[in-house]
Write a protein that holds these residues in place. Sequence first.
Motif, PDB file in Angstrom:
ATOM      1  N   GLY A  28       0.788  -1.222   0.000  1.00 17.24           N
ATOM      2  CA  GLY A  28       0.000   0.000   0.000  1.00 17.24           C
ATOM      3  C   GLY A  28       0.818   1.269   0.000  1.00 17.24           C
ATOM      4  N   GLY A  29       2.142   1.178   0.199  1.00 19.96           N
ATOM      5  CA  GLY A  29       2.986   2.373   0.287  1.00 19.96           C
ATOM      6  C   GLY A  29       3.265   2.977  -1.082  1.00 19.96           C
ATOM      7  N   PRO A  30       3.894   4.152  -1.123  1.00 21.17           N
ATOM      8  CA  PRO A  30       4.372   4.889   0.061  1.00 21.17           C
ATOM      9  C   PRO A  30       3.319   5.816   0.678  1.00 21.17           C
ATOM     10  N   SER A  31       2.239   6.061  -0.044  1.00 21.40           N
ATOM     11  CA  SER A  31       1.244   7.021   0.471  1.00 21.40           C
ATOM     12  C   SER A  31       0.081   6.330   1.191  1.00 21.40           C
ATOM     13  N   GLY A  32       0.151   4.993   1.275  1.00 17.34           N
ATOM     14  CA  GLY A  32      -0.932   4.261   1.928  1.00 17.34           C
ATOM     15  C   GLY A  32      -0.391   3.138   2.774  1.00 17.34           C
TER      16      GLY A  32
END
Length: 216
Positions: A28-32
């Motif tokens: 899910g990264g980097p923004s989640g």
Amino acid sequence: MGVPELMFRVSFMAVLIKLASATNYIVGGPSGGWDTNSNLQSWASSQIFSVGDSLVFQYPPNHDVVEVTKADYDSCQPTNPIQSYNDGATTIPLTLPGKRYFICGTIGHCSQGMKVEIDTLASATNSVTPAASPEDSTTSPAESPEVIISSSPSPLFQTHLESPTFSPVIPSTEFPASTSPLAQHSSDFSASSTSKGNLQAYVAVVLSFLIMLMSF
């Protein structure tokens, strides 16, 4: 350097390169992350996973990670897990190529989008082809018998291509003096003429003599 040793070195170097380039993917990264707010399928489709990489799930205690079959993934059914984790920081190595399915086992979370399908590609190690060793290019006489082509043909198969020389035979129109029919005929004719001349002379003498006797 022998071929087995060369292959071992190439394979070993490929493994080292792969290990050095192996990637740990934070799900899910980097923004989640591993939560219901992240678009996990969009994140997964933007990545390229290979054998040797790892998935890193980071989540609070109200979540967990459950690996399931394709059927359970589609139906969000966590009751028949392949593996389940709840330690809050789960690292899952991708050891084999193929698809794997993960969901959150908390009721209602999977249906809210907390699920991800991971498609792992084959490792680059499997596609490494060792470079050909100079020893490989040397063919043993026992493996590849040398074929010697003689420049001169075998007597058994030798074909005489030279055309025989024929001397034209022209019948001779000349005959030996002793055997030529024309010469023989000429000789006979000459002899006959001589005998006839002698006979005529003899007859003439006899007639002359008789005329002289009758005149007396």
